[in-house]
Design a protein around this motif. Structure first.
Motif, PDB file in Angstrom:
ATOM      1  N   GLN A  60       0.975  -1.253  -0.322  1.00 46.47           N
ATOM      2  CA  GLN A  60      -0.233   0.349  -0.145  1.00 46.47           C
ATOM      3  C   GLN A  60       1.370   1.995  -0.250  1.00 46.47           C
ATOM      4  N   PHE A  61       0.472   2.257  -0.745  1.00 44.07           N
ATOM      5  CA  PHE A  61       1.135   3.577  -0.401  1.00 44.07           C
ATOM      6  C   PHE A  61       0.529   4.591  -0.054  1.00 44.07           C
ATOM      7  N   GLY A  62       0.322   4.675   1.046  1.00 47.82           N
ATOM      8  CA  GLY A  62      -1.173   5.345   1.863  1.00 47.82           C
ATOM      9  C   GLY A  62      -2.071   4.589   2.034  1.00 47.82           C
ATOM     10  N   GLY A  63      -3.403   5.295   1.583  1.00 45.56           N
ATOM     11  CA  GLY A  63      -4.745   4.833   1.679  1.00 45.56           C
ATOM     12  C   GLY A  63      -4.458   3.828   0.441  1.00 45.56           C
ATOM     13  N   LEU A  64      -3.335   4.199  -0.983  1.00 47.20           N
ATOM     14  CA  LEU A  64      -3.317   3.313  -2.024  1.00 47.20           C
ATOM     15  C   LEU A  64      -3.260   1.794  -1.633  1.00 47.20           C
ATOM     16  N   THR A  65      -4.283   0.801  -2.371  1.00 54.85           N
ATOM     17  CA  THR A  65      -3.697  -0.758  -2.661  1.00 54.85           C
ATOM     18  C   THR A  65      -3.082  -0.619  -3.277  1.00 54.85           C
ATOM     19  N   ALA A  66      -1.391  -0.851  -3.911  1.00 56.06           N
ATOM     20  CA  ALA A  66      -1.659  -0.970  -5.251  1.00 56.06           C
ATOM     21  C   ALA A  66      -0.996  -2.017  -5.918  1.00 56.06           C
ATOM     22  N   VAL A  67      -0.347  -3.349  -4.905  1.00 52.10           N
ATOM     23  CA  VAL A  67      -0.554  -4.744  -4.592  1.00 52.10           C
ATOM     24  C   VAL A  67      -1.673  -5.519  -4.125  1.00 52.10           C
ATOM     25  N   GLY A  84      -2.836  -5.598 -18.092  1.00 45.61           N
ATOM     26  CA  GLY A  84      -3.437  -4.604 -17.148  1.00 45.61           C
ATOM     27  C   GLY A  84      -3.437  -3.159 -17.297  1.00 45.61           C
ATOM     28  N   PRO A  85      -4.803  -2.431 -16.764  1.00 44.79           N
ATOM     29  CA  PRO A  85      -4.724  -0.852 -18.016  1.00 44.79           C
ATOM     30  C   PRO A  85      -4.024   0.044 -16.517  1.00 44.79           C
ATOM     31  N   ASN A  86      -3.545   0.800 -17.192  1.00 45.18           N
ATOM     32  CA  ASN A  86      -2.282   1.930 -16.365  1.00 45.18           C
ATOM     33  C   ASN A  86      -3.081   1.722 -14.958  1.00 45.18           C
ATOM     34  N   GLY A  87      -1.439   1.694 -13.697  1.00 41.88           N
ATOM     35  CA  GLY A  87      -1.988   2.055 -12.474  1.00 41.88           C
ATOM     36  C   GLY A  87      -2.817   0.563 -11.997  1.00 41.88           C
ATOM     37  N   ALA A  88      -2.754  -0.484 -12.777  1.00 43.03           N
ATOM     38  CA  ALA A  88      -3.216  -1.641 -12.211  1.00 43.03           C
ATOM     39  C   ALA A  88      -2.192  -2.417 -11.050  1.00 43.03           C
ATOM     40  N   GLY A  89      -0.700  -1.760 -11.522  1.00 46.54           N
ATOM     41  CA  GLY A  89      -0.124  -2.930  -9.849  1.00 46.54           C
ATOM     42  C   GLY A  89       1.148  -3.804 -10.569  1.00 46.54           C
ATOM     43  N   LYS A  90       1.182  -3.494 -12.267  1.00 44.52           N
ATOM     44  CA  LYS A  90       2.033  -4.325 -12.591  1.00 44.52           C
ATOM     45  C   LYS A  90       3.849  -4.179 -12.153  1.00 44.52           C
ATOM     46  N   THR A  91       3.946  -2.568 -12.683  1.00 40.69           N
ATOM     47  CA  THR A  91       5.637  -2.385 -11.540  1.00 40.69           C
ATOM     48  C   THR A  91       5.359  -2.221 -10.448  1.00 40.69           C
ATOM     49  N   THR A  92       4.727  -2.022  -9.735  1.00 41.79           N
ATOM     50  CA  THR A  92       4.651  -2.298  -8.400  1.00 41.79           C
ATOM     51  C   THR A  92       4.992  -3.810  -8.063  1.00 41.79           C
ATOM     52  N   PHE A  93       4.204  -4.818  -8.702  1.00 42.67           N
ATOM     53  CA  PHE A  93       4.659  -5.970  -8.063  1.00 42.67           C
ATOM     54  C   PHE A  93       5.895  -7.016  -8.608  1.00 42.67           C
ATOM     55  N   PHE A 132      13.540  -2.423 -16.418  1.00 40.06           N
ATOM     56  CA  PHE A 132      12.956  -1.420 -16.096  1.00 40.06           C
ATOM     57  C   PHE A 132      11.395  -0.637 -17.027  1.00 40.06           C
ATOM     58  N   GLN A 133      10.958  -0.010 -16.673  1.00 42.82           N
ATOM     59  CA  GLN A 133       9.998   0.404 -17.892  1.00 42.82           C
ATOM     60  C   GLN A 133      10.450   1.475 -18.253  1.00 42.82           C
ATOM     61  N   LEU A 134      11.003   2.979 -17.517  1.00 40.82           N
ATOM     62  CA  LEU A 134      11.958   3.967 -17.814  1.00 40.82           C
ATOM     63  C   LEU A 134      13.075   3.167 -17.901  1.00 40.82           C
ATOM     64  N   ASP A 223       9.751  -4.503 -17.648  1.00 44.37           N
ATOM     65  CA  ASP A 223       8.396  -3.845 -17.585  1.00 44.37           C
ATOM     66  C   ASP A 223       8.630  -2.829 -19.332  1.00 44.37           C
ATOM     67  N   GLU A 224       7.757  -4.044 -19.838  1.00 43.72           N
ATOM     68  CA  GLU A 224       7.273  -2.537 -20.835  1.00 43.72           C
ATOM     69  C   GLU A 224       8.248  -3.146 -21.891  1.00 43.72           C
ATOM     70  N   PRO A 225       8.762  -3.743 -22.713  1.00 41.30           N
ATOM     71  CA  PRO A 225      10.365  -4.264 -23.440  1.00 41.30           C
ATOM     72  C   PRO A 225       9.482  -3.427 -24.582  1.00 41.30           C
ATOM     73  N   GLU A 255       3.009  -5.685 -20.878  1.00 42.74           N
ATOM     74  CA  GLU A 255       3.005  -5.303 -22.411  1.00 42.74           C
ATOM     75  C   GLU A 255       1.422  -4.517 -22.388  1.00 42.74           C
ATOM     76  N   HIS A 256       1.446  -3.477 -23.118  1.00 42.67           N
ATOM     77  CA  HIS A 256      -0.317  -2.904 -23.492  1.00 42.67           C
ATOM     78  C   HIS A 256      -0.754  -3.678 -24.745  1.00 42.67           C
ATOM     79  N   ASP A 257       0.896  -3.823 -25.447  1.00 44.48           N
ATOM     80  CA  ASP A 257       0.144  -4.316 -26.861  1.00 44.48           C
ATOM     81  C   ASP A 257      -0.487  -5.511 -26.995  1.00 44.48           C
TER      82      ASP A 257
HETATM   83  N1  LIG Z   1       6.274   4.869  -4.923  1.00 42.69           N
HETATM   84  C1  LIG Z   1       5.358   5.420  -5.234  1.00 42.69           C
HETATM   85  N2  LIG Z   1       4.564   6.207  -4.677  1.00 42.69           N
HETATM   86  C2  LIG Z   1       3.179   6.538  -4.079  1.00 42.69           C
HETATM   87  N3  LIG Z   1       1.850   5.629  -5.225  1.00 42.69           N
HETATM   88  C3  LIG Z   1       2.279   4.580  -6.535  1.00 42.69           C
HETATM   89  C4  LIG Z   1       3.811   4.312  -6.219  1.00 42.69           C
HETATM   90  N4  LIG Z   1       4.050   3.902  -7.150  1.00 42.69           N
HETATM   91  C5  LIG Z   1       3.012   3.737  -7.805  1.00 42.69           C
HETATM   92  N5  LIG Z   1       2.155   3.607  -6.849  1.00 42.69           N
HETATM   93  C6  LIG Z   1       0.981   3.799  -7.223  1.00 42.69           C
HETATM   94  O1  LIG Z   1       0.633   2.469  -7.374  1.00 42.69           O
HETATM   95  C7  LIG Z   1      -0.534   2.339  -8.489  1.00 42.69           C
HETATM   96  C8  LIG Z   1      -0.064   0.744  -9.266  1.00 42.69           C
HETATM   97  O2  LIG Z   1       1.277   1.799 -10.017  1.00 42.69           O
HETATM   98  P1  LIG Z   1       1.923   1.162 -10.950  1.00 42.69           P
HETATM   99  O3  LIG Z   1       3.190   1.827 -11.596  1.00 42.69           O
HETATM  100  O4  LIG Z   1       2.391  -0.807 -10.654  1.00 42.69           O
HETATM  101  O5  LIG Z   1       1.127   0.960 -12.246  1.00 42.69           O
HETATM  102  P2  LIG Z   1       1.606  -0.547 -12.976  1.00 42.69           P
HETATM  103  O6  LIG Z   1       0.757  -1.025 -13.650  1.00 42.69           O
HETATM  104  O7  LIG Z   1       2.993  -0.315 -14.005  1.00 42.69           O
HETATM  105  O8  LIG Z   1       0.910   0.956 -14.784  1.00 42.69           O
HETATM  106  P3  LIG Z   1       0.993   0.853 -16.350  1.00 42.69           P
HETATM  107  O9  LIG Z   1       0.795   0.424 -16.763  1.00 42.69           O
HETATM  108  O10 LIG Z   1       0.642   2.620 -16.665  1.00 42.69           O
HETATM  109  O11 LIG Z   1       2.903   1.505 -16.066  1.00 42.69           O
HETATM  110  C9  LIG Z   1      -1.357   3.161  -9.339  1.00 42.69           C
HETATM  111  O12 LIG Z   1      -1.155   3.719  -8.314  1.00 42.69           O
HETATM  112  C10 LIG Z   1       0.268   4.308  -8.904  1.00 42.69           C
HETATM  113  O13 LIG Z   1      -0.606   5.261  -8.813  1.00 42.69           O
END
Ligand SMILES: Nc1ncnc2c1ncn2[C@@H]1O[C@H](COP(=O)(O)OP(=O)(O)OP(=O)(O)O)[C@@H](O)[C@H]1O
Ligand SMILES: [Mg+2]
Lengths: 332, 330
Positions: A60-67, A84-93, A132-134, A223-225, A255-257
């Protein structure tokens, strides 16, 4: 698959991973398909030979559950797509799996090793390497130096031995040969002496992937090669990813495509809002209602009534009017 | 105006004690900042630990010279560990904050009244260099070519000093050409990428901090022995920033840059000082515009101006590679 591509593989072994005794790319693909055949198409399905097993992972990031993943397994020797859609938590995972970030709770294993509390560089040494994605090209190092850096177990990386060139020169030569082979495969050999910072975005993606392979990983996490890579290059990148499976590696990639996902993956895991919502082979997953909902928003098919529409319009106009008035005021 | 004297002074400054001290300090900083990207703003702390380690061991406790050197070196390593352990896992700015604070803490502790008996307060320490000069192979006398030259004591410290500079450059050269140096440079570019390739970034940063600190500490020894006397205020933040100036003048991440940078830095200071003072004495510059006591400060303004001009027209420093700077703009 064209014979030409297979030949290329034969010339340039990717990494020190033992090469598949069995023949072609298609064999590997069939083997992966066969192994995954009996696996149920549902989130958290267990696989016959998992290399990664995740249980109750929460971040969790604060109140947001990323994964918030209850259970997920990744099949060894297969190409698994994570979509998964943007912000789904893939990169965090990805960050959590490779220990670049720590989960609030949960356990996960790689090859049976628990990775809880393990340092990120140790995860790489265990054989799980990520990109890395970036893209992280090391700008002021040349392309070949970027590649050499990837090799593990270098004698010259010890500060005392570093002083004596004779101690590491032979090994450096071997590493350079391996790097040159990989560069040729990734069509970067002409850029060998250029600074990595001078490469284009797509070339950097290629370099990052090639550099990751220098580690000699068992599992590659990309991550998004293909992001920002032109279609012609995409084809060759796809080929490279398939080659990884051919060499006995496990690939997990974001991957998004969808066309690309359909083309190369043996298995697809779908995430939305931090959870795994569907799993299965590409075709079955893409027809899944849950997946369509996740991508388009669950109310995408509930059309607006005429009244709603009017209300929305009126609100928008009001807002515009207010803004105009404020601007006027600001001017005076 | 006596141009011969001005030029000879400049020549002497180019190889003099200050040039040696700042070359060593900047060689250390080059390892930290130039190669590893570590923002160490407390290099003067390393010089202070070495100088005081030596001076206190010999002058306060009456122990042998060599023991003083060992204690100074051990002190520098300990300081690096002390600074590195809490900060090197954190973002880069934490090291900057901690190093600048710690170098000031060191200076304030050694100048404090409480520890006057040990460190000598604001007067510092003297009478610790005899052991060093007893090893002097130069017979008594002046060693001159024309008017340019030094007496035997200065010859001895400069010989040792430049030998240390040469040795330090050699070590840096060998290290930075090796796979070890490659890891350092990669960390400077992006430490997460390096971590993802299985390198223990923390350990490398610590090694860099220790090696750069020890190289810098050699400057502390040379200064202490050259002056045969140390005061706490020599080791203020100015010293660190002069060392950075020297490094940037020469061009970061180039082996010889700190040496040439240090020589140029002290030549400019000597030239401006001598020219202005003589011009004021000769009445070419009215002392209502600037007087002799203001020259000391004014010359640093000129160095600052020069540095600005350099950064505009040659941002990579004298030895740097323009192509590398161009990459930053991408
Ligand atoms: N360091 C952080 N601090 C706060 N929130 C974060 C942080 N990293 C990710 N998040 C939040 O966690 C959620 C998941 O982010 P993540 O980067 O994992 O998405 P993603 O699935 O990789 O998206 P995309 O397809 O756009 O790359 C998002 O809502 C993002 O705002
Ligand atoms: Mg992402």
């Amino acid at each position: 698959m064209p014979a030409e591509e297979n030949e290329q593989i034969g010339q340039a072994p990717l990494a020190p991973t033992p090469r598949a005794e069995t023949g072609t790319r298609r064999d590997r693909r069939d083997a992966a398909a066969l192994a995954l055949k009996g696996v149920p198409h549902e989130p958290g399905a267990s696989k016959p030979d998992p290399i990664v097993v995740v249980d109750d992972m929460l971040r969790q990031f604060g109140g947001l559950t990323a994964v918030d993943v209850e259970h997920v397994e990744v099949q060894r020797g297969a190409i698994t797509a994570l979509i998964g859609p943007n912000g789904a938590g893939k990169t965090t995972f990805f960050n959590l799996l490779t220990c670049f970030d720590q989960p609030d709770s949960g356990t996960w294993t790689f090859n049976g090793h628990s990775l809880t509390g393990v340092a990120a560089h140790r995860v790489a040494r265990l054989g799980m390497v990520r990109t890395f994605q970036l893209t992280k090209a090391l700008s002021k190092l040349t392309v070949i130096e970027n590649m050499r850096l990837g090799a593990t177990g270098q004698r010259g990386e010890n500060v005392f031995r570093a002083l004596f060139r004779s101690v590491w020169r032979t090994q450096e030569g071997e590493i350079t040969d391996r790097a040159d082979d990989l560069l040729a495969r990734f069509k970067l050999d002409t850029k060998r002496e250029d600074f990595a910072g001078s490469l284009s975005g797509g070339q950097r993606k290629l370099l990052e992937m090639a550099r990751a392979l220098m580690v000699g990983p068992e599992m590659v996490m990309l991550d998004e090669p293909m992001a920002g890579v032109n279609p012609a290059l995409t084809q060759s990148l796809l080929g490279h990813v398939k080659d990884l499976r051919e060499d006995g590696m496990t690939v997990l990639f974001v991957e998004h495509d969808m066309d690309m996902v359909r083309d190369i993956s043996d298995w697809v895991i779908v995430m939305a809002q931090g959870k795994v919502i569907a799993e299965g082979p590409p075709d079955s997953v893409m027809g899944d209602q849950r997946v369509i909902d996740a991508y388009l928003g669950s109310h995408h098919d509930a059309a607006l009534t005429e009244e709603d529409e009017e209300q929305v319009l009126a609100e928008a106009e009001e807002a515009l009017e207010r803004e105009r008035a404020e601007n006027e005021e600001a001017k005076h | 105006m006596d141009w011969t004297r001005i030029l000879i002074n400049a020549l002497e400054a180019s190889v003099g004690l200050q040039a040696v001290v700042f070359a060593l300090a900047a060689i250390g900083l080059n390892v930290h900042f130039g190669y590893t990207g570590l923002l160490n703003f407390g290099q003067s702390g390393f010089l202070a630990v070495a100088a005081y380690g030596l001076a206190v061991t010999v002058a306060t406790f009456g122990l042998p010279f060599w023991l003083g050197i060992v204690i100074g070196l051990v002190g520098a390593v300990l300081l690096a560990l002390l600074l590195g352990i809490p900060t090197l896992r954190l973002r880069a700015d934490y090291l900057a904050i901690v190093t600048i604070a710690s170098s000031e803490i060191i200076r304030l502790v050694v100048r404090s009244v409480t520890f006057e008996g040990t460190f000598g307060g604001s007067d510092g320490r003297q009478n610790f260099a005899a052991g060093f000069y007893s090893l002097n192979p130069y017979p008594k006398g002046n060693y001159n070519i024309g008017e340019f030259g030094f007496p035997e004591r200065v010859m001895w410290i400069l010989t040792v000093g430049w030998a240390l500079v040469g040795l330090s450059c050699l070590i840096v050269l060998l290290l930075m050409r090796s796979p070890w140096g490659r890891v350092l440079k990669a960390i400077r570019e992006d430490e997460d990428a390096v971590r993802s390739l299985g390198k223990n970034v923390y350990s490398y940063k610590m090694q860099s901090l220790i090696i750069g600190g020890v190289l810098g500490s050699l400057g502390g020894f040379v200064y202490a022995l050259g002056q045969a006397s140390i005061q706490p205020d020599i080791f203020g933040t100015d010293t660190t920033f002069f060392a950075y100036t020297v490094l940037i003048l020469g061009g970061a991440a180039r082996v010889g840059a700190p040496v040439v940078g240090a020589m140029i830095f002290w030549v400019i200071l000597s030239l401006t000082d001598n020219v202005l003072n003589q011009a004021i004495d000769a009445g070419y510059i009215s002392s209502s515009i600037i007087n002799n006591t203001q020259v000391g400060q004014f010359r640093f303004m000129l160095v600052g101006l020069l540095l600005m001009i350099l950064m505009i027209f040659r941002p990579q420093g004298i030895f740097g590679d323009r192509r590398e700077i161009a990459l930053d703009a991408r």
